[in-house]
Design a protein around this motif. Structure first.
Motif, PDB file in Angstrom:
ATOM      1  N   LYS A 105      -1.795  -4.640   7.181  1.00 45.94           N
ATOM      2  CA  LYS A 105      -2.015  -5.368   6.195  1.00 45.94           C
ATOM      3  C   LYS A 105      -3.635  -5.407   6.036  1.00 45.94           C
ATOM      4  CE  LYS A 105      -1.379  -9.644   2.726  1.00 45.94           C
ATOM      5  NZ  LYS A 105      -0.375 -10.709   3.219  1.00 45.94           N
ATOM      6  N   LYS A 106      -4.362  -5.842   6.998  1.00 42.11           N
ATOM      7  CA  LYS A 106      -5.413  -5.587   7.196  1.00 42.11           C
ATOM      8  C   LYS A 106      -6.412  -4.799   6.570  1.00 42.11           C
ATOM      9  CE  LYS A 106      -8.676  -6.476  11.448  1.00 42.11           C
ATOM     10  NZ  LYS A 106      -8.821  -6.054  12.575  1.00 42.11           N
ATOM     11  N   HIS A 107      -5.583  -2.817   7.187  1.00 41.54           N
ATOM     12  CA  HIS A 107      -6.720  -2.220   6.569  1.00 41.54           C
ATOM     13  C   HIS A 107      -6.271  -1.492   4.935  1.00 41.54           C
ATOM     14  CE1 HIS A 107      -8.313  -2.330  10.738  1.00 41.54           C
ATOM     15  NE2 HIS A 107      -7.416  -1.831  11.515  1.00 41.54           N
ATOM     16  N   PRO A 146      -5.045  -3.560   2.053  1.00 39.42           N
ATOM     17  CA  PRO A 146      -4.940  -4.753   1.708  1.00 39.42           C
ATOM     18  C   PRO A 146      -4.459  -4.171   0.503  1.00 39.42           C
ATOM     19  CG  PRO A 146      -7.077  -4.270   1.568  1.00 39.42           C
ATOM     20  CD  PRO A 146      -6.947  -3.203   2.367  1.00 39.42           C
ATOM     21  N   GLU A 147      -4.499  -3.679  -0.425  1.00 33.99           N
ATOM     22  CA  GLU A 147      -4.109  -3.148  -1.386  1.00 33.99           C
ATOM     23  C   GLU A 147      -3.137  -2.478  -1.625  1.00 33.99           C
ATOM     24  OE1 GLU A 147      -6.017  -4.180  -4.550  1.00 33.99           O
ATOM     25  OE2 GLU A 147      -7.056  -4.752  -3.339  1.00 33.99           O
ATOM     26  N   SER A 148      -2.727  -2.372  -0.691  1.00 36.56           N
ATOM     27  CA  SER A 148      -1.006  -1.366  -0.835  1.00 36.56           C
ATOM     28  C   SER A 148      -0.004  -2.206  -0.298  1.00 36.56           C
ATOM     29  CB  SER A 148      -1.396  -0.331   0.671  1.00 36.56           C
ATOM     30  OG  SER A 148      -2.372   0.812  -0.065  1.00 36.56           O
ATOM     31  N   PHE A 149      -0.454  -3.341   0.633  1.00 38.97           N
ATOM     32  CA  PHE A 149       0.596  -4.353   0.683  1.00 38.97           C
ATOM     33  C   PHE A 149       0.642  -5.088  -0.377  1.00 38.97           C
ATOM     34  CE2 PHE A 149       0.037  -1.630   4.779  1.00 38.97           C
ATOM     35  CZ  PHE A 149       1.525  -1.910   5.311  1.00 38.97           C
ATOM     36  N   LYS A 150       0.097  -5.326  -0.973  1.00 35.30           N
ATOM     37  CA  LYS A 150      -0.178  -6.231  -1.940  1.00 35.30           C
ATOM     38  C   LYS A 150       0.908  -6.929  -3.091  1.00 35.30           C
ATOM     39  CE  LYS A 150      -5.569  -6.477  -3.669  1.00 35.30           C
ATOM     40  NZ  LYS A 150      -6.231  -6.735  -4.583  1.00 35.30           N
ATOM     41  N   GLY A 151       1.626  -5.509  -3.563  1.00 30.81           N
ATOM     42  CA  GLY A 151       2.663  -5.289  -4.324  1.00 30.81           C
ATOM     43  C   GLY A 151       3.945  -5.867  -3.382  1.00 30.81           C
TER      44      GLY A 151
END
Length: 439
Positions: free
Chosen positions: A50-52, A54-59
């Protein structure tokens, strides 16, 4: 492929690589260094977290579009010039027995008038590691094409893998080198066996050279590599001790360490020491990419010291080295606005917005300062909000300048809120203002 055994002891940990492959890896890194500079000593191989990303892990679901958004940010690519097309093939047939052999179509890019379309096999969406590897591969190809580094199609495949290591994405790429698995829907069974066309020893030597370039024999990111590659990496590091790489230049490593030291000093608000460290680095480095960053930061650290006139020569020298270097162009515009040369400052910031190497949030902040200086409160407010919306990792002095703007508008309570946020960031300008105003 024939490999040569280097070293006198033929032990289990001895590293095997041909003279040709060794030379090619080093030559490839030399091309990358000439284009992008030496990697910094604190460089890492990032993981899929998620750190690297962030967009991919938002949903709730990781999508291709979000992966591309994160990867473009990591590679400093313009997401707006990239599109995606998904195509289906026999792998998408349901309840139809079939077998496929050889190298299947997974991905490719189509280029037209400065834009890129990534073509992906629909079946990749069932194999997350392969999907990520293919997106990485194609986006790195785009990055290299943009910098005119892809000439020989025969060597493109392996060069992209080495470029991934250089950009800090090699560990992610390595996770997709081999994939074997099976699945069933209760009636039909699917088996797959994928192996990338990249020898482990060449990949391992690439990681070892990268580690030497950042002066880390035992980097923590090695744990993110597949087990077999970890073993090869350790052997490659030992090999490099006895067979030094000509790219590992002690002077450039020192310059990079000074650059990183200056950044750490800057983060501690010790601008004077940061400037001194950068001047020392500038005196010894021959790396043009590092010279650009050093000159830009010298200008910016002078700006943060409120030495606006002193910042100008450094920023102008950076722009002379690279007229498209957006960060320096934007900072020079900021300097001119602070010096009262509003029209030229605005023109430079608008020019910076058209470049690739630029942070739009800073440019919008600076345009807000221009509009504020011109007395256009509504336009200043618009650009301040654009800066807040565009900010991803925070923008220096954004809350501080917005607090001053709000004070001018008579919005004392709201201004204090933003001033406190700036103080929480440890910005000395904000702390000084708050103390002066007895807030």
């Amino acid at each position: 492929m024939i490999f040569s055994l280097f070293g006198k002891k033929k032990t289990k940990s001895a590293f095997h690589i041909s003279v040709e492959d060794k030379g090619w890896v080093e030559e490839s890194f030399e091309w990358l260094i000439q284009a992008f500079g030496y990697p910094y000593t604190h460089s890492q191989q990032i993981e899929f977290t998620k750190k690297h990303f962030p967009e991919s892990f938002k949903g709730n679901q990781i999508t291709i579009s979000l992966l591309i958004k994160d990867l473009c940010r990591l590679l400093l690519l313009n997401e707006g010039i990239i599109s995606v097309e998904i195509i289906k093939d026999i792998r998408d047939l349901n309840q139809v027995p079939h077998a496929m052999e050889g190298r299947l179509f997974d991905s490719d890019i189509e280029i037209a008038e400065g834009t890129y379309k990534i073509v992906l096999a629909n079946a990749l969406q069932q194999h997350p590691k392969l999907l990520l590897r293919c997106l990485l591969y194609e986006l790195i190809r785009i990055k290299l094409i943009e910098h005119l580094l892809l000439d020989d199609p025969v060597e493109v495949d392996h060069f992209v893998y080495l470029a991934a290591i250089y950009f800090g994405l090699g560990a992610l790429m390595a996770q997709g080198l081999v994939e074997v698995g099976r699945s069933t829907d209760g009636m039909m069974q699917t088996k797959w066996n994928y192996s990338a066309n990249m020898p482990n020893e060449v990949m391992a030597y690439g990681f070892a050279v990268f580690a030497k370039l950042i002066d880390q024999d035992k980097p923590g990111w090695v744990d993110a590599l597949p087990k077999e590659l970890q073993t090869e990496f350790e052997s490659a590091i030992h090999f490099l001790h006895d067979n030094p790489c000509r790219l590992v230049n002690a002077t450039e490593l020192k310059a990079n360490k000074l650059y990183q030291l200056a950044y750490d000093q800057y983060l501690s608000n010790d601008f004077k020491k940061a400037i001194a460290s950068l001047k020392e680095a500038l005196a010894i480095t021959k790396d043009v990419a590092l010279q650009l960053d050093v000159l830009n930061n010298l200008g910016y650290y002078h700006l943060r010291s409120k030495c606006y006139a002193e910042s100008v020569p450094f920023l102008q020298e950076a722009i002379q080295l690279d007229p498209t270097y957006g960060y320096a162009i934007d900072n020079l515009g900021y300097a001119f606005i602070k010096l009262g040369n509003l029209a030229e400052g605005k023109a430079l910031i608008e020019q910076a917005l058209q470049t690739e190497s630029n942070d739009h949030a800073y440019s919008y902040r600076n345009l807000a300062l221009y509009q504020q200086a011109m007395g256009n409160a509504s336009q200043a407010e618009l650009f301040f909000q654009k800066a807040f919306n565009a900010a991803t990792d925070g923008v220096d002095l954004l809350e501080y300048y917005y607090a001053i703007f709000l004070m001018e508008q008579g919005k004392k309570d709201e201004a204090l809120n933003y001033l406190n946020k700036a103080c929480e960031k440890g910005e000395p300008e904000a702390l000084e203002l708050k103390k002066r105003m007895n807030y």
